[in-house]
Design an enzyme around this catalytic site. Structure first.
Site, PDB file in Angstrom:
ATOM      1  N   LYS A   1     -13.721  -7.303  -5.755  1.00  0.00           N
ATOM      2  CA  LYS A   1     -14.184  -7.675  -4.331  1.00  0.00           C
ATOM      3  C   LYS A   1     -15.898  -8.606  -5.218  1.00  0.00           C
ATOM      4  CE  LYS A   1     -11.000  -5.516  -2.602  1.00  0.00           C
ATOM      5  NZ  LYS A   1      -9.849  -5.182  -3.191  1.00  0.00           N
TER       6      LYS A   1
ATOM      7  N   GLU B   1      -1.942  -1.258  -8.663  1.00  0.00           N
ATOM      8  CA  GLU B   1      -3.153  -0.945  -8.563  1.00  0.00           C
ATOM      9  C   GLU B   1      -4.130   0.295  -8.060  1.00  0.00           C
ATOM     10  OE1 GLU B   1      -3.531  -4.278  -6.252  1.00  0.00           O
ATOM     11  OE2 GLU B   1      -5.527  -3.436  -5.086  1.00  0.00           O
TER      12      GLU B   1
ATOM     13  N   LYS C   1       1.176  -1.348  -0.328  1.00  0.00           N
ATOM     14  CA  LYS C   1      -0.059   0.110  -0.037  1.00  0.00           C
ATOM     15  C   LYS C   1       0.771   1.624  -0.223  1.00  0.00           C
ATOM     16  CE  LYS C   1      -4.157  -2.231   0.964  1.00  0.00           C
ATOM     17  NZ  LYS C   1      -5.464  -1.646  -0.445  1.00  0.00           N
TER      18      LYS C   1
ATOM     19  N   TRP D   1      -7.980 -12.005  -1.179  1.00  0.00           N
ATOM     20  CA  TRP D   1      -7.109 -11.442  -0.128  1.00  0.00           C
ATOM     21  C   TRP D   1      -8.646 -11.639   1.154  1.00  0.00           C
ATOM     22  CZ3 TRP D   1      -9.513  -8.028   3.282  1.00  0.00           C
ATOM     23  CH2 TRP D   1      -8.687  -7.270   4.455  1.00  0.00           C
TER      24      TRP D   1
ATOM     25  N   ASP E   1       0.110  -0.871  -4.147  1.00  0.00           N
ATOM     26  CA  ASP E   1      -1.374  -0.844  -4.381  1.00  0.00           C
ATOM     27  C   ASP E   1      -1.650   0.999  -3.896  1.00  0.00           C
ATOM     28  OD1 ASP E   1      -4.396  -0.053  -4.472  1.00  0.00           O
ATOM     29  OD2 ASP E   1      -4.771  -1.915  -3.017  1.00  0.00           O
TER      30      ASP E   1
ATOM     31  N   ASP F   1      -9.342  -1.181  -9.896  1.00  0.00           N
ATOM     32  CA  ASP F   1      -9.625  -2.055  -7.857  1.00  0.00           C
ATOM     33  C   ASP F   1     -10.687  -1.186  -8.024  1.00  0.00           C
ATOM     34  OD1 ASP F   1     -10.446  -3.070  -6.036  1.00  0.00           O
ATOM     35  OD2 ASP F   1      -8.588  -2.871  -4.824  1.00  0.00           O
TER      36      ASP F   1
END
Ligand code: 0XW
Ligand code: MG
Length: 369
Positions: free
Chosen positions: A265, A218, A164, A320, A193, A241
């Site tokens: 997701k 990402e 991240k 994840w 990300d 994403d």
């Protein structure tokens, strides 16, 4: 098999370690919503939806519960046979709000799987493996510390890491990516990300300053339009994403060539059934993707893993689940766990997890009888 009762539960999921830090938001505890559907033949199915706070994407816990309140009364008495018909019934009661409908879709599949004696993965087209790779998400943190955790997680068996970044100065982000690469090298695949947190200019700078490191980039910027302008200006493959807010957004990203892959997701896309469509479209274009959710306990984790098992392994970027950040399980007898960076696909009928309703306290609301 008809729906007799729908119980709605809420449960707090405090973040183990205190905080989960991303560019857009810091979260300390998540507010999960579970639905328990009881049928006239005594079979019980579970669904869950758990936004990672109200800022990560246009979803929030109270929104999910308000949407469930619109939908649930119209489902009582319906037959659990055709998932498509049930989806139509939900759409007749409420426009949009796929992240709430996803909890019902998961519960319907759980019920149908139990009734037919097959795991949910079979209803999603069939598993290609009995064990799926997970990935570890390294929160925004100091470069050295992040590199240390990265090395530990690779030792623990994770084949992929997600770093991240963003929400701070470029220098720290660049140093973090370099230090993680020095610590793990080719031992793990890497995603970086941005969680929508970089400007186009910052994304281009980071790309250049990390030119030789093989990572996928990402969701670097806020909108799909900003990300589109990176085409030809950055060398790292770009994955979307948060911008994949529904199936149409995925189609747009693929048809315009914006994305080289995706972080998907399950609840954001509207549930497992809707995910099978984007899974299959990605297969047609050989696009890699993950199967995740923003957060959630064992019900969401089971849903992700069933779906993950149906994705061609060569294109699968990992699942994840929030388990590393959650203490305990809804179903301690059949928990969804990461071992050696991989997750076993439940083989029992349905989702393969039956939360202990008692542990969740009483339902906050009941529909039906
Ligand atoms: C790593 N995740 C799957 C968990 C958090 O919800 C954020 C998310 C992501 O990839 O952005
Ligand atoms: Mg992401």
């Amino acid at each position: 098999m008809r729906i007799e009762t729908i119980n709605v539960y809420t449960t707090p999921l405090p973040v183990k370690g205190g905080v989960y830090r991303m560019a857009s938001t810091d979260v300390q505890s998540l507010d999960s919503t579970l639905i328990e559907i009881v049928t006239d033949d005594g079979i019980i199915g579970w669904g869950e939806t758990c936004p990672v706070g109200p800022v990560y994407q246009p979803h929030h816990a109270l929104g999910a519960r308000a949407a469930i309140a619109e939908i649930a009364p119209g489902l009582v008495g319906l037959e659990i046979a055709s998932i498509r018909l049930l989806a139509t019934r939900m759409d007749e009661r409420l426009n949009g709000h796929g992240y709430a409908k996803a909890a019902f879709d998961i519960a319907f599949l759980d019920l149908l799987g139990q009734k037919l004696g097959v795991p949910v993965s079979t209803l999603l087209g069939g598993a290609l493996t009995d064990r799926v790779p997970a990935y570890y998400s390294l929160i925004v943190g100091p470069p050295d510390e992040t590199a240390r955790v990265a090395a530990d997680k690779v030792k623990a068996g994770y084949p992929r890491l997600q770093i991240k970044i963003a929400g701070r100065n470029l220098e720290e982000d660049v140093a973090t990516v370099h230090k993680v690469w020095e610590a793990v090298g080719y031992k793990a695949r890497i995603a970086v990300d941005g969680n929508r947190g970089l400007t186009v200019a910052a994304a281009i700078h980071l790309d250049r300053l990390c030119q030789t490191i093989p990572f996928v980039f990402e969701q670097p910027c806020n909108t799909m339009e900003e990300v589109a302008t990176l085409k030809g200006r950055v060398t790292h493959p770009v994955y979307l994403d948060e911008n994949t807010e529904d199936q149409n957004a995925v189609l747009r990203a693929i048809s315009t060539g914006i994305a080289d892959g995706f972080g998907f997701k399950v609840t954001r896309l509207g549930g497992l059934t809707k995910m099978t469509t984007v899974r299959d479209i990605c297969a047609i274009r050989s696009l890699p993707h993950t199967c995740d959710d923003a957060w959630g306990g064992d019900v969401i984790a089971a849903a992700c893993v069933h779906l993950a098992s149906t994705v061609e392994p060569r294109r699968f970027e990992g699942a994840w689940i929030a388990q590393e950040y959650i203490d305990g399980h809804y179903d301690p007898e059949n928990p969804i766990v990461i071992r050696n960076g991989h997750i076993a696909v439940p083989q029992r009928p349905g989702l393969g997890v039956q939360p202990q309703a008692k542990k969740l306290g009483g339902p906050i609301v009941t529909y039906g009888r």
